[in-house]
Design an enzyme around this catalytic site. Structure first.
Site, PDB file in Angstrom:
ATOM      1  N   SER A  18     -23.131  92.242  26.748  1.00 56.28           N
ATOM      2  CA  SER A  18     -22.796  92.224  25.323  1.00 56.28           C
ATOM      3  C   SER A  18     -23.747  93.032  24.447  1.00 56.28           C
ATOM      4  O   SER A  18     -23.306  93.660  23.475  1.00 56.28           O
ATOM      5  CB  SER A  18     -22.725  90.775  24.821  1.00 56.28           C
ATOM      6  OG  SER A  18     -23.962  90.121  24.980  1.00 56.28           O
ATOM      7  N   ASP A  48     -25.990  79.896  23.720  1.00 56.08           N
ATOM      8  CA  ASP A  48     -24.600  80.319  23.533  1.00 56.08           C
ATOM      9  C   ASP A  48     -23.777  79.063  23.248  1.00 56.08           C
ATOM     10  O   ASP A  48     -23.795  78.119  24.036  1.00 56.08           O
ATOM     11  CB  ASP A  48     -24.061  81.015  24.787  1.00 56.08           C
ATOM     12  CG  ASP A  48     -24.786  82.317  25.095  1.00 56.08           C
ATOM     13  OD1 ASP A  48     -25.129  83.043  24.150  1.00 56.08           O
ATOM     14  OD2 ASP A  48     -25.007  82.609  26.288  1.00 56.08           O
ATOM     15  N   HIS A  60     -21.360  84.025  29.500  1.00 52.15           N
ATOM     16  CA  HIS A  60     -20.166  83.252  29.145  1.00 52.15           C
ATOM     17  C   HIS A  60     -19.122  83.272  30.267  1.00 52.15           C
ATOM     18  O   HIS A  60     -18.580  82.226  30.658  1.00 52.15           O
ATOM     19  CB  HIS A  60     -19.497  83.825  27.890  1.00 52.15           C
ATOM     20  CG  HIS A  60     -20.375  83.990  26.700  1.00 52.15           C
ATOM     21  ND1 HIS A  60     -21.484  84.807  26.688  1.00 52.15           N
ATOM     22  CD2 HIS A  60     -20.284  83.468  25.449  1.00 52.15           C
ATOM     23  CE1 HIS A  60     -22.041  84.766  25.491  1.00 52.15           C
ATOM     24  NE2 HIS A  60     -21.338  83.968  24.719  1.00 52.15           N
ATOM     25  N   GLU A  61     -18.822  84.483  30.739  1.00 50.99           N
ATOM     26  CA  GLU A  61     -17.771  84.649  31.739  1.00 50.99           C
ATOM     27  C   GLU A  61     -18.107  83.893  33.023  1.00 50.99           C
ATOM     28  O   GLU A  61     -17.232  83.314  33.673  1.00 50.99           O
ATOM     29  CB  GLU A  61     -17.582  86.132  32.062  1.00 50.99           C
ATOM     30  CG  GLU A  61     -17.254  87.004  30.851  1.00 50.99           C
ATOM     31  CD  GLU A  61     -18.488  87.593  30.184  1.00 50.99           C
ATOM     32  OE1 GLU A  61     -18.366  88.663  29.580  1.00 50.99           O
ATOM     33  OE2 GLU A  61     -19.580  86.979  30.253  1.00 50.99           O
ATOM     34  N   CYS A  98     -28.135  82.404  27.502  1.00 48.66           N
ATOM     35  CA  CYS A  98     -28.042  83.755  28.044  1.00 48.66           C
ATOM     36  C   CYS A  98     -28.842  83.868  29.335  1.00 48.66           C
ATOM     37  O   CYS A  98     -29.968  83.368  29.431  1.00 48.66           O
ATOM     38  CB  CYS A  98     -28.553  84.758  27.009  1.00 48.66           C
ATOM     39  SG  CYS A  98     -28.675  86.455  27.628  1.00 48.66           S
TER      40      CYS A  98
END
EC number: 1.7.1.13
Length: 282
Positions: free
Chosen positions: A90, A197, A229-230, A190
């Site tokens: 990101s 997050d 996140h993924e 993160c």
């Protein structure tokens, strides 16, 4: 701590390092992270993935110059297919988008095609991009996750270290149920910087009934967990599928934005269509 947190594949990332901001187009700023980093420990390979899905990105800080030097602004919608070799890191995405700021493009379509081409090259997979003018989005209401929220439970919690223990023996009865459960308490960190997050998650399944207290404790155990996140969404999908064994399962998380970007991954083994409206914290 994730088992691959210090993997050499992460060494070259700009994430967590001091960087210069460039405002002239530079596709080389994009950086990918192999999806195999978290899939390998889960026993998942490209030819045996138990899900389909995508990573949905919203680009809120997207600007460039038209052919006459007049700044243009848009909101971008990006969908990165789950089969891509890499996910997009990101911070590098943010730096890449900043490089559009003082670059002239003849048309909006040229910008869209440029984004799509570069993201596909970085991800090594299929990517679709849409650009929205602001008047297309004005007046749209804040959306909400359909389902039953499991957050308002009268329970005590004192463990915030990730564990799948809560999912063991988390189903009961032989009757098949079909329900959608929602939590806004998802918090992970993160992988590189360990910055928090924040996300909301929707879990839709058909199968034996899942104990809501145990599911919430499992989700809260991500609070000190370090992954992108993924990767968190794929871990949640895999863990629920493994321990609860539903016939169908869909997991969809929408995270709060950082650096003008939000990431909203979903994974499913059913006929699932994610709603893409932004939630209250987005």
């Amino acid at each position: 701590m994730s088992s691959y947190e210090n993997h050499q594949a992460l060494d070259g990332l700009t994430l967590g390092k001091s960087t210069d901001y460039r405002d002239n187009y530079d596709a080389s700023l994009l950086q990918g992270v192999p999806r195999s980093l978290n899939r390998d420990p889960l026993g998942l390979t490209a030819d045996n993935l138990p899900f389909h899905g995508a990573d949905i990105w919203t680009l809120y800080e997207l600007s460039w110059l038209n052919s006459r030097g007049l700044p243009q602004v848009a909101v971008g919608h990006v969908e990165l297919d789950y089969t891509s070799v890499n996910l997009i890191e990101s911070k590098s995405f943010k730096l890449y988008l900043n490089s559009f700021n003082q670059t002239r493009f003849d048309t909006w379509e040229t910008v869209r095609q440029t984004l799509e081409r570069d993201l596909r090259a970085c991800a090594q997979g299929n990517v679709s991009v849409r650009l929205h003018r602001l008047d297309e989005l004005e007046g749209q209401p804040v959306a909400h996750f359909h389902g039953t929220c499991i957050d308002d439970q009268d329970i005590s919690i004192d463990n915030y270290q990730f564990t799948t223990d809560y999912l063991q023996h988390a189903v009961s009865g032989e009757k098949q149920v079909e329900e959608t459960l929602v939590s806004h308490l998802l918090k992970s960190n993160c992988l590189i910087t360990h910055q928090p997050d924040w996300g909301s998650i929707q879990i839709q399944y058909r199968g034996r009934k899942i104990d809501r207290e145990k599911l919430l404790r499992y989700l809260v155990s991500f609070r000190h967990h370090n992954e992108f996140h993924e990767q968190c969404v794929e871990r949640i999908f895999n863990d629920i599928l493994r321990f609860c064994q539903p016939e169908t399962l869909s997991v969809y998380a929408r995270y709060t934005r950082r650096g003008g970007l939000d990431i909203n991954p979903w994974r499913s083994n059913a006929d699932f269509v994610p709603a893409t409206g932004r939630l209250a914290r987005q």
